[in-house]
Design a protein around this motif. Structure first.
Motif, PDB file in Angstrom:
ATOM      1  N   LYS A   3     -14.967 -46.059 -38.492  1.00  0.00           N
ATOM      2  CA  LYS A   3     -13.641 -45.772 -37.947  1.00  0.00           C
ATOM      3  C   LYS A   3     -13.083 -46.903 -37.092  1.00  0.00           C
ATOM      4  O   LYS A   3     -11.947 -46.824 -36.625  1.00  0.00           O
ATOM      5  CB  LYS A   3     -13.701 -44.481 -37.122  1.00  0.00           C
ATOM      6  CG  LYS A   3     -14.069 -43.251 -37.946  1.00  0.00           C
ATOM      7  CD  LYS A   3     -14.088 -41.998 -37.084  1.00  0.00           C
ATOM      8  CE  LYS A   3     -14.450 -40.775 -37.914  1.00  0.00           C
ATOM      9  NZ  LYS A   3     -14.485 -39.532 -37.080  1.00  0.00           N
ATOM     10  N   ALA A   4     -13.866 -47.957 -36.894  1.00  0.00           N
ATOM     11  CA  ALA A   4     -13.401 -49.078 -36.070  1.00  0.00           C
ATOM     12  C   ALA A   4     -12.297 -49.842 -36.791  1.00  0.00           C
ATOM     13  O   ALA A   4     -12.286 -49.934 -38.021  1.00  0.00           O
ATOM     14  CB  ALA A   4     -14.566 -50.012 -35.761  1.00  0.00           C
ATOM     15  N   PRO A   5     -11.356 -50.409 -36.054  1.00  0.00           N
ATOM     16  CA  PRO A   5     -10.313 -51.219 -36.689  1.00  0.00           C
ATOM     17  C   PRO A   5     -10.923 -52.354 -37.514  1.00  0.00           C
ATOM     18  O   PRO A   5     -11.770 -53.093 -37.020  1.00  0.00           O
ATOM     19  CB  PRO A   5      -9.520 -51.766 -35.495  1.00  0.00           C
ATOM     20  CG  PRO A   5      -9.779 -50.791 -34.389  1.00  0.00           C
ATOM     21  CD  PRO A   5     -11.195 -50.321 -34.591  1.00  0.00           C
ATOM     22  N   GLY A   6     -10.525 -52.459 -38.772  1.00  0.00           N
ATOM     23  CA  GLY A   6     -11.027 -53.526 -39.627  1.00  0.00           C
ATOM     24  C   GLY A   6     -12.457 -53.368 -40.067  1.00  0.00           C
ATOM     25  O   GLY A   6     -13.107 -54.356 -40.468  1.00  0.00           O
ATOM     26  N   SER A   7     -12.984 -52.156 -40.030  1.00  0.00           N
ATOM     27  CA  SER A   7     -14.387 -51.941 -40.397  1.00  0.00           C
ATOM     28  C   SER A   7     -14.654 -52.352 -41.839  1.00  0.00           C
ATOM     29  O   SER A   7     -13.752 -52.358 -42.685  1.00  0.00           O
ATOM     30  CB  SER A   7     -14.766 -50.474 -40.209  1.00  0.00           C
ATOM     31  OG  SER A   7     -14.154 -49.670 -41.200  1.00  0.00           O
ATOM     32  N   LEU A   8     -15.921 -52.665 -42.115  1.00  0.00           N
ATOM     33  CA  LEU A   8     -16.267 -53.004 -43.499  1.00  0.00           C
ATOM     34  C   LEU A   8     -16.031 -51.818 -44.424  1.00  0.00           C
ATOM     35  O   LEU A   8     -15.629 -51.992 -45.577  1.00  0.00           O
ATOM     36  CB  LEU A   8     -17.731 -53.452 -43.588  1.00  0.00           C
ATOM     37  CG  LEU A   8     -18.115 -54.771 -42.919  1.00  0.00           C
ATOM     38  CD1 LEU A   8     -19.435 -55.278 -43.502  1.00  0.00           C
ATOM     39  CD2 LEU A   8     -17.053 -55.825 -43.013  1.00  0.00           C
ATOM     40  N   VAL A   9     -16.283 -50.619 -43.926  1.00  0.00           N
ATOM     41  CA  VAL A   9     -16.045 -49.439 -44.749  1.00  0.00           C
ATOM     42  C   VAL A   9     -14.576 -49.345 -45.150  1.00  0.00           C
ATOM     43  O   VAL A   9     -14.254 -49.009 -46.292  1.00  0.00           O
ATOM     44  CB  VAL A   9     -16.508 -48.173 -44.011  1.00  0.00           C
ATOM     45  CG1 VAL A   9     -16.050 -46.914 -44.753  1.00  0.00           C
ATOM     46  CG2 VAL A   9     -18.029 -48.173 -43.870  1.00  0.00           C
ATOM     47  N   SER A  10     -13.672 -49.674 -44.233  1.00  0.00           N
ATOM     48  CA  SER A  10     -12.243 -49.655 -44.570  1.00  0.00           C
ATOM     49  C   SER A  10     -11.885 -50.740 -45.573  1.00  0.00           C
ATOM     50  O   SER A  10     -10.852 -50.654 -46.244  1.00  0.00           O
ATOM     51  CB  SER A  10     -11.392 -49.807 -43.309  1.00  0.00           C
ATOM     52  OG  SER A  10     -11.498 -51.115 -42.766  1.00  0.00           O
ATOM     53  N   ASP A  11     -12.737 -51.764 -45.684  1.00  0.00           N
ATOM     54  CA  ASP A  11     -12.553 -52.831 -46.680  1.00  0.00           C
ATOM     55  C   ASP A  11     -13.271 -52.525 -47.987  1.00  0.00           C
ATOM     56  O   ASP A  11     -13.446 -53.409 -48.828  1.00  0.00           O
ATOM     57  CB  ASP A  11     -13.081 -54.161 -46.131  1.00  0.00           C
ATOM     58  CG  ASP A  11     -12.098 -54.859 -45.218  1.00  0.00           C
ATOM     59  OD1 ASP A  11     -10.912 -54.461 -45.206  1.00  0.00           O
ATOM     60  OD2 ASP A  11     -12.507 -55.799 -44.505  1.00  0.00           O
ATOM     61  N   LYS A  12     -13.727 -51.288 -48.151  1.00  0.00           N
ATOM     62  CA  LYS A  12     -14.359 -50.805 -49.379  1.00  0.00           C
ATOM     63  C   LYS A  12     -15.805 -51.253 -49.548  1.00  0.00           C
ATOM     64  O   LYS A  12     -16.334 -51.245 -50.657  1.00  0.00           O
ATOM     65  CB  LYS A  12     -13.529 -51.177 -50.618  1.00  0.00           C
ATOM     66  CG  LYS A  12     -12.114 -50.611 -50.604  1.00  0.00           C
ATOM     67  CD  LYS A  12     -11.360 -50.962 -51.880  1.00  0.00           C
ATOM     68  CE  LYS A  12      -9.952 -50.387 -51.864  1.00  0.00           C
ATOM     69  NZ  LYS A  12      -9.196 -50.727 -53.102  1.00  0.00           N
ATOM     70  N   TRP A  13     -16.451 -51.612 -48.449  1.00  0.00           N
ATOM     71  CA  TRP A  13     -17.882 -51.856 -48.495  1.00  0.00           C
ATOM     72  C   TRP A  13     -18.626 -50.526 -48.372  1.00  0.00           C
ATOM     73  O   TRP A  13     -18.172 -49.607 -47.684  1.00  0.00           O
ATOM     74  CB  TRP A  13     -18.329 -52.736 -47.329  1.00  0.00           C
ATOM     75  CG  TRP A  13     -17.907 -54.170 -47.358  1.00  0.00           C
ATOM     76  CD1 TRP A  13     -16.721 -54.687 -46.919  1.00  0.00           C
ATOM     77  CD2 TRP A  13     -18.681 -55.294 -47.808  1.00  0.00           C
ATOM     78  NE1 TRP A  13     -16.706 -56.050 -47.062  1.00  0.00           N
ATOM     79  CE2 TRP A  13     -17.896 -56.454 -47.602  1.00  0.00           C
ATOM     80  CE3 TRP A  13     -19.959 -55.428 -48.346  1.00  0.00           C
ATOM     81  CZ2 TRP A  13     -18.349 -57.724 -47.936  1.00  0.00           C
ATOM     82  CZ3 TRP A  13     -20.424 -56.696 -48.672  1.00  0.00           C
ATOM     83  CH2 TRP A  13     -19.615 -57.825 -48.484  1.00  0.00           C
ATOM     84  N   THR A  14     -19.767 -50.439 -49.014  1.00  0.00           N
ATOM     85  CA  THR A  14     -20.709 -49.353 -48.786  1.00  0.00           C
ATOM     86  C   THR A  14     -21.796 -49.884 -47.866  1.00  0.00           C
ATOM     87  O   THR A  14     -22.423 -50.907 -48.168  1.00  0.00           O
ATOM     88  CB  THR A  14     -21.333 -48.871 -50.111  1.00  0.00           C
ATOM     89  OG1 THR A  14     -20.297 -48.390 -50.966  1.00  0.00           O
ATOM     90  CG2 THR A  14     -22.338 -47.759 -49.857  1.00  0.00           C
TER      91      THR A  14
END
Length: 334
Positions: free
Chosen positions: A314-325
């Motif tokens: 949920k952090a701004p710019g997280s890797l998860v938000s960039d489609k990383w698993t």
């Protein structure tokens, strides 16, 4: 990258005979794994060292598992622009006569004296002796205040077709003996080995039994041969893998390696659907460049915003938000 465009086309047709030399068999004795046998160093007569795989064995492996090293994914980028990096210290490539078979990536102007720079040793895909394919990534990292000694020079004219563990060790020797000091205030107690594909296996082989190395970072690669995984017992520093999703030929091996690290050892594993080629050619190294910088800033500078990018979806710019698993373990207290 490990494969040229010509070879990629051949591999797309599943032509095992066209597999390039990830690790070349040379004269002399090659390391033969045997449970309980731990050689003194990670050097070997094949490029990539004791964790790597010979060309003949690679062909057998790929034919058995059906991996297509040329596969791409939804996140595979087109080539991007060359920049000086997005960090606060615009960076470039240098040559250094004291490390003549390598390229140095560092800030153009030394950062302020209170900014200490970790040292990174880099191995190229295919253990190539030319870091050009990874230049965008390496300049991006350097622009955040890092000195990187990469195997090879532009054009690959080092007198060798591939780099060896001894080449990465030469980078460490150069840095710890004062060679990197000309680029600013360096921290020779903050050293990581890192690399792509064969270069990643070289990074692990170079870190093996070398107490100077504090972190290992591997891109798109894991150990191919099950019979070599027992060597992971001798890896005593945190390991991070940035891999290219299920289509990446390194993916199934990283899944095994991650589970077999010593109990309690911190590990980080992030996967993005790029295939084996990653995002190195994108501007500033693309999403792998962003991930690598965040990891390094967390590990070597204790930057909490960078840590959140890696660990908090949920952090701004997280890797998860960039489609990383993302998967990780044992980071309590780090």
């Amino acid at each position: 990258m490990i494969f040229t465009s010509v070879v990629l086309a051949a591999l797309a047709a599943n032509s095992v005979a066209a597999i390039p030399q990830i690790c070349t068999r040379q004269s002399g004795g090659q390391f033969v794994p045997k449970p309980g046998y731990f050689p003194a160093t990670g050097d070997d007569t094949i490029a990539g060292g004791i964790f790597c795989i010979s060309l003949s064995d690679l062909g057998t492996y790929l034919a058995r598992v059906g991996n297509n090293p040329g596969a791409t994914g939804s996140e595979s980028p087109r080539s991007g622009q060359a920049t000086s990096g997005s960090g606060p210290y615009p960076a470039q490539a240098f040559t250094d006569p004291k490390l003549g078979k390598h390229t140095i990536f560092a800030p153009k102007t030394p950062p302020p004296a209170n900014v200490t720079m970790p040292i990174l040793a880099w191995g190229n895909g295919g253990c190539a002796t030319d870091p050009t394919s990874h230049k965008n990534l390496l300049i991006e990292i350097a622009s955040h205040g890092y000195v990187i000694a990469a195997d090879g020079i532009a054009g690959g004219k080092t007198g060798a077709s591939q780099s060896m563990v001894s080449d990465m060790k030469a980078s460490l020797d150069w840095a710890t003996s004062g060679g990197a000091a000309k680029y600013g205030s360096v921290n020779t107690s903050a050293i990581a080995t890192m690399g792509h594909s064969c270069g990643g296996l070289e990074a692990m082989s170079s870190a093996y039994h070398d107490e100077r190395v504090k972190r290992i970072i591997m891109f798109n690669i894991g150990i191919f041969q099950d019979e070599k995984r027992y060597l992971l017992q001798e890896i005593k520093v945190p390991v991070a893998w940035f891999i290219g999703g299920p289509k990446d030929m390194g993916y199934p091996n990283v899944e095994k390696d991650y589970k077999l690290l010593n109990a309690g050892l911190p590990a980080y594993k992030a996967s993005l659907d790029t295939g084996h080629g990653g995002t190195f050619a994108a501007t500033n190294g693309g999403k792998q460049g962003k991930a690598a910088v965040a990891y390094l800033q967390w590990q070597f500078r204790n930057d909490q915003a960078s840590k959140a990018i890696l660990l908090d979806p949920k952090a701004p710019g997280s890797l998860v938000s960039d489609k990383w698993t993302v998967e990780y373990k044992n980071w309590e207290g780090y």
